[in-house]
Design a protein around this motif. Structure first.
Motif, PDB file in Angstrom:
ATOM      1  N   HIS A 104       0.938  -1.180   0.056  1.00 23.07           N
ATOM      2  CA  HIS A 104      -0.001  -0.033   0.114  1.00 23.07           C
ATOM      3  C   HIS A 104       0.991   1.284   0.022  1.00 23.07           C
ATOM      4  O   HIS A 104       0.474   2.277  -0.638  1.00 23.07           O
ATOM      5  N   PHE A 135     -26.159  -4.094  -4.140  1.00 18.89           N
ATOM      6  CA  PHE A 135     -24.968  -4.971  -4.178  1.00 18.89           C
ATOM      7  C   PHE A 135     -24.590  -5.420  -2.968  1.00 18.89           C
ATOM      8  O   PHE A 135     -24.752  -6.360  -2.375  1.00 18.89           O
ATOM      9  N   SER A 147     -16.589  -5.198   0.848  1.00 20.63           N
ATOM     10  CA  SER A 147     -15.640  -5.263  -0.318  1.00 20.63           C
ATOM     11  C   SER A 147     -15.286  -6.420  -0.897  1.00 20.63           C
ATOM     12  O   SER A 147     -15.211  -6.600  -2.168  1.00 20.63           O
TER      13      SER A 147
HETATM   14  C1  LIG Z   1     -22.612   6.783   1.055  1.00 20.66           C
HETATM   15  C2  LIG Z   1     -22.521   5.351   0.611  1.00 20.66           C
HETATM   16  C3  LIG Z   1     -23.183   4.914  -0.293  1.00 20.66           C
HETATM   17  C4  LIG Z   1     -23.523   3.595  -0.471  1.00 20.66           C
HETATM   18  N1  LIG Z   1     -24.029   3.288  -1.611  1.00 20.66           N
HETATM   19  C5  LIG Z   1     -24.360   1.995  -1.788  1.00 20.66           C
HETATM   20  C6  LIG Z   1     -25.363   1.667  -2.859  1.00 20.66           C
HETATM   21  O1  LIG Z   1     -26.048   2.339  -3.436  1.00 20.66           O
HETATM   22  N2  LIG Z   1     -25.541   0.165  -3.283  1.00 20.66           N
HETATM   23  C7  LIG Z   1     -24.461  -0.850  -2.708  1.00 20.66           C
HETATM   24  O2  LIG Z   1     -24.629  -1.845  -2.865  1.00 20.66           O
HETATM   25  N3  LIG Z   1     -23.670  -0.318  -1.596  1.00 20.66           N
HETATM   26  C8  LIG Z   1     -23.591   1.027  -1.264  1.00 20.66           C
HETATM   27  N4  LIG Z   1     -22.508   1.379  -0.709  1.00 20.66           N
HETATM   28  C9  LIG Z   1     -21.893   0.394   0.090  1.00 20.66           C
HETATM   29  C10 LIG Z   1     -20.190   0.381  -0.324  1.00 20.66           C
HETATM   30  O3  LIG Z   1     -20.056  -0.073  -1.501  1.00 20.66           O
HETATM   31  C11 LIG Z   1     -19.339  -0.406   0.553  1.00 20.66           C
HETATM   32  O4  LIG Z   1     -19.505   0.359   1.877  1.00 20.66           O
HETATM   33  C12 LIG Z   1     -17.899  -0.846   0.291  1.00 20.66           C
HETATM   34  O5  LIG Z   1     -17.960  -1.666  -0.718  1.00 20.66           O
HETATM   35  C13 LIG Z   1     -17.018  -1.133   1.510  1.00 20.66           C
HETATM   36  O6  LIG Z   1     -17.724  -2.295   2.214  1.00 20.66           O
HETATM   37  P1  LIG Z   1     -17.945  -2.383   3.754  1.00 20.66           P
HETATM   38  O7  LIG Z   1     -18.678  -0.805   4.123  1.00 20.66           O
HETATM   39  O8  LIG Z   1     -18.797  -3.445   4.133  1.00 20.66           O
HETATM   40  O9  LIG Z   1     -16.685  -2.183   4.385  1.00 20.66           O
HETATM   41  P2  LIG Z   1     -15.764  -3.559   4.513  1.00 20.66           P
HETATM   42  O10 LIG Z   1     -15.865  -4.411   3.319  1.00 20.66           O
HETATM   43  O11 LIG Z   1     -16.063  -4.328   5.883  1.00 20.66           O
HETATM   44  O12 LIG Z   1     -14.058  -3.011   4.785  1.00 20.66           O
HETATM   45  C14 LIG Z   1     -14.059  -1.875   5.976  1.00 20.66           C
HETATM   46  C15 LIG Z   1     -12.707  -1.499   5.706  1.00 20.66           C
HETATM   47  O13 LIG Z   1     -11.730  -2.529   5.718  1.00 20.66           O
HETATM   48  C16 LIG Z   1     -10.758  -2.251   5.074  1.00 20.66           C
HETATM   49  N5  LIG Z   1     -10.425  -3.552   3.737  1.00 20.66           N
HETATM   50  C17 LIG Z   1     -11.485  -4.145   3.488  1.00 20.66           C
HETATM   51  N6  LIG Z   1     -11.022  -5.310   2.653  1.00 20.66           N
HETATM   52  C18 LIG Z   1      -9.764  -5.008   2.598  1.00 20.66           C
HETATM   53  C19 LIG Z   1      -8.579  -5.761   2.038  1.00 20.66           C
HETATM   54  N7  LIG Z   1      -8.837  -6.610   1.048  1.00 20.66           N
HETATM   55  N8  LIG Z   1      -7.402  -5.210   2.020  1.00 20.66           N
HETATM   56  C20 LIG Z   1      -7.087  -4.148   2.930  1.00 20.66           C
HETATM   57  N9  LIG Z   1      -8.074  -3.470   3.709  1.00 20.66           N
HETATM   58  C21 LIG Z   1      -9.317  -3.834   3.459  1.00 20.66           C
HETATM   59  C22 LIG Z   1     -10.999  -1.061   3.906  1.00 20.66           C
HETATM   60  O14 LIG Z   1     -10.489  -0.112   4.804  1.00 20.66           O
HETATM   61  C23 LIG Z   1     -12.264  -0.863   4.241  1.00 20.66           C
HETATM   62  O15 LIG Z   1     -13.000   0.689   4.148  1.00 20.66           O
HETATM   63  C24 LIG Z   1     -22.636   2.588   0.007  1.00 20.66           C
HETATM   64  C25 LIG Z   1     -21.647   3.046   0.835  1.00 20.66           C
HETATM   65  C26 LIG Z   1     -21.584   4.457   1.615  1.00 20.66           C
HETATM   66  C27 LIG Z   1     -20.738   4.823   2.594  1.00 20.66           C
END
Ligand SMILES: Cc1cc2nc3c(=O)[nH]c(=O)nc-3n(C[C@H](O)[C@H](O)[C@H](O)COP(=O)(O)OP(=O)(O)OC[C@H]3O[C@@H](n4cnc5c(N)ncnc54)[C@H](O)[C@@H]3O)c2cc1C
Lengths: 304, 383
Positions: free
Chosen positions: A211, B131, B138
């Motif tokens: 990173h 999604f 993620s």
């Molecule tokens: C304002 C907003 C609008 C959204 N709108 C939509 C929508 O309309 N439809 C929809 O489907 N989704 C939506 N999302 C969801 C968004 O796509 C997810 O929040 C995003 O994909 C991250 O998933 P999570 O929040 O579950 O975090 P997690 O997957 O739990 O991850 C949390 C943190 O862990 C770290 N992390 C995760 N994986 C890894 C890795 N492999 N390596 C290193 N670090 C890692 C990152 O820092 C990450 O931010 C929205 C999110 C927000 C904030």
């Protein structure tokens, strides 16, 4: 808006790339920190490379790219001033060329080799440098550094050149060299972390390493594009912002590059210092990022 | 290389700005301040987007067959910059314009196209994107919502979360597993689900990013006809990869950042607080971050406009955009802290709410850094 090179610039970049392949790293006797690339410099001279910026189809963008790419080889010779200042002075001057901005005190890079010096301030001045006008000094930086013996004894001539434009060009040249050394340092470290194994895997497989190097790549690339835009426009705001950005990112990146190279990167047997110790000088050029950002602020939002 | 706009591009931008100046109401900043997915802004889009459509400024890059004018990618991008700069008055509908419409054109059945594309081109359709799930963020491919075939129908069960716009959307672009729950990428299919189908429940999630912006969406025995499936079973991942390939830089966030920075500086100047060198150099530093992002995004658009497949440049650009948004937001909070309490600073509040999501929404920065490391820098995969 387009990011591709024109045909002439492409050919130029290809030929340049081939020439640079010959410049290999070799440690310098007696703990030397830089390796003067006199053979490469002679090739540049013979091929007319120092005059690229004046060619209409190449221009300052190709010249800035050349400064960037040449900064990536482990040998050095005076190029930034020759490529981006010398063609815009309105008269013929010899090279190598040293540049001093706003009467900055202390040692200047390439002064021991330089045959002329340009001073950018309220006006643009030039002086030939006869034998004995400058003396080499020891330095931490991976450049030949020298000081003027007696600046006021030189035969200064005021040039009919726009100081704002030359200042912008020197900012572009410095940003080009700085992004070039950072990119080369990054490439060297990438090669290392792909190969070097600890804990049963290459260092480059650790996310903590990945990173930080990925971030470095993002930042260097952004600064490089800003530098190229400034090369095209030669406008004070663009140039100040490009240099400020390159200088801003330098500290964190140079520490990380040394970090991931481990102890080997601290030796003079490895070329990393050739890039990082040029970066350390360039990040302070023209007052460093603070001065660059202040001059951008005035350009964009008006004087304080 | 040419970093300047053509006269045609500049004229196009001026035309959009002129339209916005004429069309946005006096209280627009106040509407925008509620957040991009708020009911206020979503409802506003339903009167604003038809006007854009009448002006030929909603889907100009779409093919003429679908209400567009086959305009080039740069124009589409300039349009996006100007909209985002103004606080995105298209609200949720930017998604239709950017990717949902084009995906339906490519993968939809004739009936799906006929049903869904015209309302999008007229500016009257609100979609949401189903999604993410509680246990699939993620790692999206681990999603577990199931769509089980039952005769001519599918029956959908599961939960989505963080769904923007769900409260007012008429249709959901939904990802579900059609086989077992652990089907991974190969088991994912897409369904176009009317949000008024029985069995769908939407709950707004109170958040830092605007009222009514993100939601939970529960699917309990939701029955849709098999004709609601977009593409084949198992084709979902391929389709969204195509759809979202350009979306990494679909929102020109640095543009709103740069505009907000000017607003902040103007406010500081009005207060006589913009002569201090620390403040001035911090403002320039934020501007530098915006420009570093802008140029990396432009390079992606440049590639697209030459028909090149999206490459790793878009991952670099995404990371740079996060830095830009943070630099601007931090500058405001450091030097105009009072603007974030009370009223009268709608533009700054609205930027802040959009900026803080940048590293997470549409995929976390760390995922982009992983991609830069592995695909751009060719670093090896871990053990
Ligand atoms: C304002 C907003 C609008 C959204 N709108 C939509 C929508 O309309 N439809 C929809 O489907 N989704 C939506 N999302 C969801 C968004 O796509 C997810 O929040 C995003 O994909 C991250 O998933 P999570 O929040 O579950 O975090 P997690 O997957 O739990 O991850 C949390 C943190 O862990 C770290 N992390 C995760 N994986 C890894 C890795 N492999 N390596 C290193 N670090 C890692 C990152 O820092 C990450 O931010 C929205 C999110 C927000 C904030």
């Amino acid at each position: 808006m387009r990011f591709d090179l024109n045909v002439d610039q492409q050919t130029f970049a290809t030929v340049l790339g081939q020439m640079l392949q010959g410049a290999a790293f070799a440690p310098v006797e007696g703990w030397g920190r830089y390796d003067l690339g006199t053979a490469l410099e002679a090739q540049f001279d013979a091929g007319g490379f120092f005059d690229a910026a004046a060619e209409p189809d190449l221009g300052p963008v190709a010249a800035a790219l050349m400064v960037h790419d040449v900064a990536g080889v482990p040998v050095c010779f005076e190029l930034a001033a020759s490529a981006l200042i010398r063609p815009f002075l309105g008269r013929d001057v010899p090279r190598p060329l040293a540049v001093r901005v706003d009467g900055q005190p202390g040692a200047l890079r390439y002064l021991p080799q330089a045959r002329g010096i340009v001073e950018i301030g309220e006006t643009v001045r030039y002086a030939d440098l006869p034998d004995g006008a400058a003396q080499p000094v020891d330095s931490l930086y991976a450049y030949p550094m020298g000081e003027l013996t007696d600046p006021e004894a030189l035969d200064w001539q005021t040039l009919d050149a726009d100081p704002a434009k030359l200042r912008a060009l020197w900012q572009v040249a410095t940003a080009a060299e700085l992004t070039g050394v950072l990119r080369a340092g990054l490439d060297a470290v990438l090669a290392h972390v792909r190969d070097r194994r600890q804990f049963g895997q290459p260092l480059g497989a650790f996310q903590g390493v990945q990173h930080r190097l990925a971030n470095a790549a993002v930042e260097i690339e952004g600064a490089r594009l800003m530098m190229l835009r400034a090369a095209q426009r030669q406008a004070p705001g663009d140039a100040a912002l490009a240099l400020g950005r390159a200088q801003e990112i330098t500290n964190a990146i140079t520490y990380d590059l040394h970090q991931f190279m481990g102890a080997m990167g601290l030796t003079l047997e490895h070329p990393l210092h050739r890039w990082t110790y040029r970066a350390k000088l360039l990040k302070a050029e023209m007052g460093g990022m603070g001065a660059a950002y202040l001059s951008y602020a005035t350009d964009r939002w008006g004087a304080p | 290389m040419d970093f300047d706009w053509t006269e045609e591009d500049a004229a196009y931008r001026a035309r959009i700005r002129d339209f916005l100046a004429r069309t946005l109401p006096a209280n627009w900043d106040e509407i925008a301040r509620h957040g991009p997915g708020s009911p206020e802004q979503t409802e506003f889009s339903l009167t604003f987007c038809p006007k854009l459509a009448d002006e030929g400024l909603l889907v100009p890059h779409w093919p003429a067959d679908w209400g567009g004018a086959d305009r080039p990618p740069w124009e589409h991008f300039i349009l996006g910059e100007e909209m985002w700069r103004a606080g995105e008055p298209r609200g949720a509908q930017y998604m239709n314009v950017n990717w949902i419409g084009p995906v339906l054109m490519r993968y939809g059945s004739d009936a799906q196209k006929a049903q869904y594309i015209p309302p999008m081109a007229e500016g009257r359709a609100i979609w949401c994107q189903g999604f993410s799930e509680p246990n699939a963020g993620s790692d999206l491919a681990s999603l577990r919502t199931r769509a089980i075939r039952d005769g001519a129908d599918y029956v959908i069960n599961g939960q989505k979360i963080w769904t923007s716009y769900a409260g007012l959307a008429s249709t959901c672009f939904l990802l579900a597993q059609t086989g077992g729950a652990d089907g991974g990428r190969a088991g994912i299919a897409i369904f176009l689900v009317p949000m008024d189908t029985p069995g769908i429940e939407v709950r707004a999630i109170p958040s830092l990013i605007g009222h009514g912006d993100i939601h939970e969406v529960f699917f309990t025995d939701v029955r849709v006809p098999a004709t609601a499936r977009l593409g084949a079973e198992g084709e979902g991942w391929t389709i969204i990869s195509y759809a979202l390939a350009n979306e990494r830089v679909g929102i020109p966030r640095y543009e709103m950042g740069a505009a907000t920075l000017d607003t902040m500086v103007a406010e500081l100047q009005a207060r006589g607080q913009f002569s201090d060198s620390i403040v001035r150099s911090r403002a320039a530093q934020a501007a530098a971050a915006c420009e570093a992002a802008r140029l990396q995004v432009y390079r992606v658009v440049d590639g697209r406009s030459r028909g090149q497949a999206p490459g790793t440049e878009s991952n670099l650009a995404r990371v740079a955009v996060v830095g830009a948004e943070r630099a601007v937001a931090d500058f405001g909070m450091d030097f105009l802290p009072d603007a974030f309490s009370g009223s009268g600073h709608d533009a700054l509040l609205s930027h802040h709410e959009r900026a803080i999501v940048t590293g997470i929404a549409a995929g976390a920065t760390e995922i982009q850094l992983n991609l830069v490391a592995r695909q751009h820098l060719n670093l090896p995969k871990g053990a």
